[in-house]
Design an enzyme around this catalytic site. Structure first.
Site, PDB file in Angstrom:
ATOM      1  N   CYS A 108       1.866  -1.476  -0.121  1.00 60.09           N
ATOM      2  CA  CYS A 108      -0.227   0.051  -0.072  1.00 60.09           C
ATOM      3  C   CYS A 108       0.933   1.693   0.115  1.00 60.09           C
ATOM      4  O   CYS A 108       2.111   1.456   0.143  1.00 60.09           O
ATOM      5  CB  CYS A 108      -1.021  -0.269   1.483  1.00 60.09           C
ATOM      6  SG  CYS A 108      -2.147  -1.394   1.673  1.00 60.09           S
TER       7      CYS A 108
ATOM      8  N   GLY B 297      -1.986   1.714  -5.139  1.00 60.21           N
ATOM      9  CA  GLY B 297      -2.984   1.189  -4.518  1.00 60.21           C
ATOM     10  C   GLY B 297      -3.523   1.808  -4.793  1.00 60.21           C
ATOM     11  O   GLY B 297      -3.893   3.126  -4.676  1.00 60.21           O
TER      12      GLY B 297
ATOM     13  N   ASN C   8       0.911  -0.436   5.781  1.00 59.03           N
ATOM     14  CA  ASN C   8       1.400  -0.933   4.648  1.00 59.03           C
ATOM     15  C   ASN C   8       1.966  -2.883   4.902  1.00 59.03           C
ATOM     16  O   ASN C   8       3.282  -1.964   5.760  1.00 59.03           O
ATOM     17  CB  ASN C   8       2.831  -0.267   3.771  1.00 59.03           C
ATOM     18  CG  ASN C   8       3.587  -0.770   2.712  1.00 59.03           C
ATOM     19  OD1 ASN C   8       4.636  -0.189   2.071  1.00 59.03           O
ATOM     20  ND2 ASN C   8       3.418  -2.099   2.373  1.00 59.03           N
ATOM     21  N   GLY C   9       2.043  -3.808   4.613  1.00 54.00           N
ATOM     22  CA  GLY C   9       2.713  -3.998   4.802  1.00 54.00           C
ATOM     23  C   GLY C   9       1.660  -5.765   5.650  1.00 54.00           C
ATOM     24  O   GLY C   9       0.738  -5.912   4.663  1.00 54.00           O
TER      25      GLY C   9
ATOM     26  N   CYS D 178      11.996  -5.196   0.394  1.00 49.21           N
ATOM     27  CA  CYS D 178      12.029  -6.262  -0.766  1.00 49.21           C
ATOM     28  C   CYS D 178      12.713  -5.590  -1.703  1.00 49.21           C
ATOM     29  O   CYS D 178      12.201  -4.800  -2.291  1.00 49.21           O
ATOM     30  CB  CYS D 178       9.743  -5.782  -0.455  1.00 49.21           C
ATOM     31  SG  CYS D 178       9.074  -5.855  -2.250  1.00 49.21           S
TER      32      CYS D 178
ATOM     33  N   TYR E 148       9.788  -3.906  -9.865  1.00 41.87           N
ATOM     34  CA  TYR E 148       8.392  -2.693 -10.158  1.00 41.87           C
ATOM     35  C   TYR E 148       7.620  -1.919  -9.202  1.00 41.87           C
ATOM     36  O   TYR E 148       7.147  -1.504 -10.173  1.00 41.87           O
ATOM     37  CB  TYR E 148       8.271  -4.542 -10.043  1.00 41.87           C
ATOM     38  CG  TYR E 148       6.166  -4.119 -10.429  1.00 41.87           C
ATOM     39  CD1 TYR E 148       6.134  -3.523 -12.208  1.00 41.87           C
ATOM     40  CD2 TYR E 148       5.743  -3.989  -9.684  1.00 41.87           C
ATOM     41  CE1 TYR E 148       4.855  -3.425 -12.139  1.00 41.87           C
ATOM     42  CE2 TYR E 148       4.119  -3.803 -10.036  1.00 41.87           C
ATOM     43  CZ  TYR E 148       4.006  -4.028 -11.386  1.00 41.87           C
ATOM     44  OH  TYR E 148       2.300  -3.624 -11.390  1.00 41.87           O
TER      45      TYR E 148
ATOM     46  N   CYS F 205       4.918 -13.916  -1.726  1.00 41.28           N
ATOM     47  CA  CYS F 205       4.765 -13.556  -0.114  1.00 41.28           C
ATOM     48  C   CYS F 205       3.775 -13.088   0.806  1.00 41.28           C
ATOM     49  O   CYS F 205       2.766 -13.857   0.454  1.00 41.28           O
ATOM     50  CB  CYS F 205       5.021 -12.096  -0.987  1.00 41.28           C
ATOM     51  SG  CYS F 205       5.409 -10.678   0.434  1.00 41.28           S
TER      52      CYS F 205
HETATM   53  P1  AMP Z   1       2.080 -11.541 -16.030  1.00 39.26           P
HETATM   54  O1  AMP Z   1       2.195 -12.100 -17.049  1.00 39.26           O
HETATM   55  O2  AMP Z   1       0.348 -11.613 -15.998  1.00 39.26           O
HETATM   56  O3  AMP Z   1       2.466 -11.791 -14.842  1.00 39.26           O
HETATM   57  O4  AMP Z   1       2.359 -10.310 -15.737  1.00 39.26           O
HETATM   58  C1  AMP Z   1       3.516  -9.166 -15.871  1.00 39.26           C
HETATM   59  C2  AMP Z   1       3.463  -8.023 -15.712  1.00 39.26           C
HETATM   60  O5  AMP Z   1       2.849  -7.570 -14.212  1.00 39.26           O
HETATM   61  C3  AMP Z   1       4.633  -6.976 -15.449  1.00 39.26           C
HETATM   62  O6  AMP Z   1       4.748  -6.043 -16.468  1.00 39.26           O
HETATM   63  C4  AMP Z   1       5.125  -6.388 -14.313  1.00 39.26           C
HETATM   64  O7  AMP Z   1       5.626  -5.218 -14.450  1.00 39.26           O
HETATM   65  C5  AMP Z   1       3.504  -6.968 -13.575  1.00 39.26           C
HETATM   66  N1  AMP Z   1       4.124  -7.069 -12.088  1.00 39.26           N
HETATM   67  C6  AMP Z   1       4.899  -7.854 -11.209  1.00 39.26           C
HETATM   68  N2  AMP Z   1       4.562  -7.778 -10.247  1.00 39.26           N
HETATM   69  C7  AMP Z   1       3.601  -6.919 -10.267  1.00 39.26           C
HETATM   70  C8  AMP Z   1       2.817  -7.231  -9.145  1.00 39.26           C
HETATM   71  N3  AMP Z   1       3.209  -7.305  -7.790  1.00 39.26           N
HETATM   72  N4  AMP Z   1       1.784  -5.985  -8.444  1.00 39.26           N
HETATM   73  C9  AMP Z   1       1.019  -6.036 -10.302  1.00 39.26           C
HETATM   74  N5  AMP Z   1       2.235  -5.920 -11.268  1.00 39.26           N
HETATM   75  C10 AMP Z   1       2.845  -6.794 -11.239  1.00 39.26           C
END
Ligand code: AMP
Length: 503
Positions: free
Chosen positions: A20, A47, A121-122, A268, A274, A414
């Site tokens: 968050c 979020g 957040n967490g 993390c 990302y 996670c």
């Molecule tokens: P997918 O192929 O559906 O796994 O989506 C990959 C995309 O999700 C990549 O472009 C990442 O930047 C993004 N991504 C990675 N981790 C997360 C996360 N925890 N929440 C939202 N998007 C994510």
């Protein structure tokens, strides 16, 4: 995340995880609600399910929170009603199946004549034990009649309320109660808290999630999940809240810096990969630069003969720039992103996530047709987005598609605050890189090795949590949650379309 002692019909397995955005401000004579609004706006990417602000005018705490984006929840009218000199704010990330108003934050809790608000957040890993300590039977009792929420944040609010000193303590009740409660909590937490005259920031001993302290140029103090949020409110970075530290701010400024636990930093690693904004600094390093270095390292580790390097916008852009720079292959656009769509991952069901990709990305056939592409993204989690992106590029005429990922295979759920669902939903959980390549339908596939990734951050490798990539969990995982998330899908759970399809 939903606390496991729930009475609602939260689906099994959805009890874990959210990251968050949190923000706090102490600034007499300044429009603190507006500052919190700006801070949350800068943290919107952390979020998008709900947003909330609590404000104190020294006597009363008022909370406004609702489902939706910051700009949907707040307008001039409701911000104008939030008078005071202290505010905390919270953006909540969607957790499958648990979207509900009552889980929006900040959480408010009254204690006799007093009251406090909390933004978290967490995710805690010992909620069962904490609930038992409160004499509550999980699944049967609400946390407290004044807290209409089932989150573990509400559980913390209840613990704090019960630890509230009986004697008057010069208005220091909140920090005294926190000193008793914080050491009992396990898992990931970056908290912002306030009572009518104090602002407090606290971080778990591993510092899984970031939290920084800033100084407002016009006088006053702020806490923010990410340093990038300081710029928008006219604050400058002072320092990180240290893992295992609590900082208390009042009319005298930063009054107390309490080290309540030995720090064992494990930020993390995915914050670098990302989550965080590219303009945020973590461990003193700008995320954007680190992501470019990840792309450079990827080009060295897994070179390929190709005509153009294409990012998956937006999170793949810096790594693609780095890949192009190091490989000498021209960088170009192959996908256009609709700027008004949030992160597809946030869609609450797998079916909607599928639709979300088309809403978000569209190919540029003129740039792609006949070319051998190196497509760069920061991560593959479930594989839903990636697979569709590749299909789109092929349909738009790409001659070859070589996929490069600037992080290692994402294999483990996670437990500290990232919502990635159960292990069976993770594409790389049980598949080899070769099998994933086949499933995605790409000509070649490579993931950045973990050592190269941590080196690219510029920070010490041992200062990160890498559990999602290595399965090494720095804090023990609760058995029930481990069973749920590490093993097969629960009966009646939403079917996963990725790894199952892949087999
Ligand atoms: P997918 O192929 O559906 O796994 O989506 C990959 C995309 O999700 C990549 O472009 C990442 O930047 C993004 N991504 C990675 N981790 C997360 C996360 N925890 N929440 C939202 N998007 C994510």
């Amino acid at each position: 995340m939903v606390w496991r002692g729930v009475r609602d019909s939260t689906p099994v397995g959805s009890s874990l995880g959210h990251y968050c955005g949190v923000f706090g401000v102490y600034a007499p004579n300044q429009p603190v609600a507006h500052l919190a609004y700006l801070g949350l706006f800068a943290l919107q990417h952390r979020g998008q399910e709900s947003a909330g602000i609590a404000v104190s005018d020294g006597a009363t705490i008022t909370v406004v929170k609702d489902m939706g984006l910051v700009t949907q929840v707040f307008d001039e009218r409701n911000l104008a009603s939030l008078h005071g000199h202290i505010a905390i704010g919270h953006n909540r990330y969607s957790t499958t199946g648990s979207s509900s108003w009552r889980n929006a934050q900040p959480v408010y809790r009254s204690v006799g004549e007093a009251g406090f608000a909390l933004g978290h957040n967490g995710n805690l890993t010992n909620t069962e034990a904490l609930a038992a300590e409160l004499g509550m039977l999980p699944g049967l009792e609400p946390v407290h009649e004044s807290v209409d929420s089932t989150t573990d944040s509400a559980l913390v609010a209840e613990l704090v309320a019960r630890a509230w000193p009986e004697e008057r303590s010069d208005g220091k009740e909140l920090e005294l109660a926190l000193e008793k409660v914080l050491p009992k909590l396990q898992g990931g937490f970056s908290f912002v808290l306030m009572d009518d005259s104090h602002l407090i920031g606290a971080r778990d001993p591993h510092g899984f999630w970031p939290l920084v302290l800033g100084r407002l140029d016009g006088g006053g103090w702020v806490f923010a999940s990410e340093s990038a949020a300081l710029d928008l409110v006219g604050a400058h970075y002072v320092r990180d809240v240290q893992p295992g530290e609590m900082i208390v701010i009042d009319a005298t400024g930063v009054r107390r810096e309490v080290r309540w636990a030995e720090p064992e930093p494990r930020l993390c690693l995915f914050e670098f990969v990302y989550f965080s904004r590219p303009d945020t600094r973590l461990y003193g390093h700008t995320v954007h630069t680190a992501r470019q270095r990840m792309g450079e390292a990827l080009a060295k580790q897994a070179p390929v003969d190709a005509d153009m390097v294409v990012p998956v916008p937006e999170s793949g852009i810096p790594a693609a720039q780095g890949f192009a720079r190091a490989s000498g292959i021209p960088y170009g656009d192959g996908l256009v992103k609709n700027r008004y769509v949030g992160r597809t991952f946030i869609q609450p069901s797998q079916k909607m996530r599928g639709a979300g990709v088309r809403m978000k990305l569209n190919p540029l056939p003129e740039n792609i047709a006949g070319k051998r592409l190196v497509v760069v993204d920061d991560s593959i989690v479930r594989g839903t987005t990636t697979r569709q992106v590749i299909t789109m590029l092929r349909e738009a005429g790409a001659a070859e598609v070589h996929f490069r990922v600037s992080s290692p295979p994402y294999r483990w759920p996670c437990f500290y605050g990232m919502d990635t669902g159960r292990r069976s939903e993770l594409l790389a959980a049980d598949l080899s890189v070769g099998e994933i390549r086949e499933y995605l339908g790409v000509d070649s596939l490579a993931y950045l090795e973990i050592d190269r990734l941590t080196a690219a951050t510029g920070a010490a490798a041992e200062s990160f949590c890498t559990a999602c990539l290595t399965g090494e969990y720095p804090v023990p995982v609760p058995l029930d949650d481990a069973k749920l998330l590490l093993e097969a899908p629960a009966p009646g759970a939403e079917p996963s379309s990725t790894p199952a399809d892949a087999r």
